[in-house]
Design a protein around this motif. Sequence first.
Motif: not given
Lengths: 279, 280
Positions: A105, B86, B140
């Motif tokens: 990320r 994630a 996200d």
Amino acid sequence: MSQTATRAPAPPLVRQPSAIQLGLSRAALETKIFFRERDAVIFTFSFPIVLLLIFGSIFADDLEGTGLNVSQLYVAGLIGSAAMTGFQNLGIGIAMDRDDGTLKRLLGTPLPRSSYFVGRALNTLFISFCQVVILLIIGVALFGLQLPSELSTWLTFVWVFVLGVLGSSLLGIAVSSLPRSGKSASAVIAMPFVVLQFISGVFIPVNQLPAWLVNIASVFPLKWMCQGFRSVFLGDAGATLELTNSYELGRVALVLGAWVVGGLLLCLTTFRWKGRRDG
Amino acid sequence: MTTAVRVRGLTKRYGDVQAVGGIDLDIDTGEVFAILGPNGAGKSTAVEIMEGYRTRDAGEVSVLGVDPGRPTREWRSRIGVVLQTADDVAEATVRETVRHFAGYYPNAKDPDQVIEQVGLTDKAGKRIRQLSGGQRRRVDVALGVIGSPELLFLDEPTTGFDPEARRQFWELIGGLAHQGTTIVLTTHYLDEAEALADRVAVVAQGRIVAEGDPTTLGGRATAKATVGWSEAGEHRSQETDTPTRTVLELAQRFDGEVPELTVTRPSLEDVYLRLIETPS
């Protein structure tokens, strides 16, 4: 809507946030998150304390001809261990960051890569510092540890601590690439750390270890960190317990400095931002 | 219209597997572009090359005028990336996380507004670990758009959602597109592509096998229609190029309402399944 899309990228109209500032912001977030994982906090801080209490209580004998006792030796050794927490903390923490998508990320954002490491390093420095303070309080309160009174001795403490934390943190960052996944990281990284503690004079004085083990330990920073901290907390009286009857502070600085430089090179050449399955 | 993404002759190979075997693409600024394909078709690889995550073997790629093979900080602050999965920052709250990421960008939006936009205002103080899968995905997206990106990548954004969460998510993405953000979306849900995208590219075996408006994809709008009705207790159907005439004839025959009348074109799914069939 942008009309510059197919042309050269638009010149940066707005200044990007500074890498240092972002590093501080990362450190604040990492620290906040660290203290929220209560089980990890309790383990991290209680581990050296429990060891100190156990070893310090079992081996309370005086060390011949020095006016010191064994438990004071443990305080110095465990402070060395605490300063090396970065090895374990970063080795496991970064492996998990790689596994859970943190690194991926971050890679997709404009965060400078250096800010990530600055954040991790400051976080580690802070945690190590807290551990050392707790150990010192227990050492003084329960085991008759004498805090140094001279400024120069405290300066020695500061450079051993900073070089030690930096070197072992860099080593931790480098080994974080070894575990195959975040789940296996604590096993892969905790094991060598435990071995290193036993052969570097944390639990067993170096003059009681076979020479070949000491030679192995001498390659790694922990032995030298412990030696530096012994010089700070045991003083001249304890120098006779060293293999060379001296704390060899020059060599301590040299080895720890070499680890900082070597560790940095190792990180720069081997660090993986992506997990194995990310190809 | 300017071009946001331009790809020519993109290839990528992993060992013996040709993941991407020569892709050409043009995505316009302000467009919602869906890349559709089965798992392993190479769509994620292609998109990760555009996002600057992966290197390519050959071809030209330009994203907002920059080669993503050499990503710069400035370029990164102009794109937003929402990855497949994630589980990070679990112990931070939604608000803390969005505020923290806002600090990375020179042009960040107001964190509280973004949280509201993704519908998490009442969860803003909750730790991310405590959110449902759909809510996590909204975080996200919030992190993907916090920097006011000109271009947003979404990689299979609704995998594992329940139908209601997907509807809500589509509305969110539709709203972003309405504000002029260029969106590149990969998905293996046909209805998702149909609901969101202005244009669709179907990827199979590392190549684009069809590209166009989802309503006309693969000659769907002009294909034979099937008219179905019920007569004497039996279901009847007829394939025809002129369904209107067929319906008129039926209307005359039944003198008004035709029982159980349906007119169907091949669904996007029919077209899609035909397109991704392995050529024998």
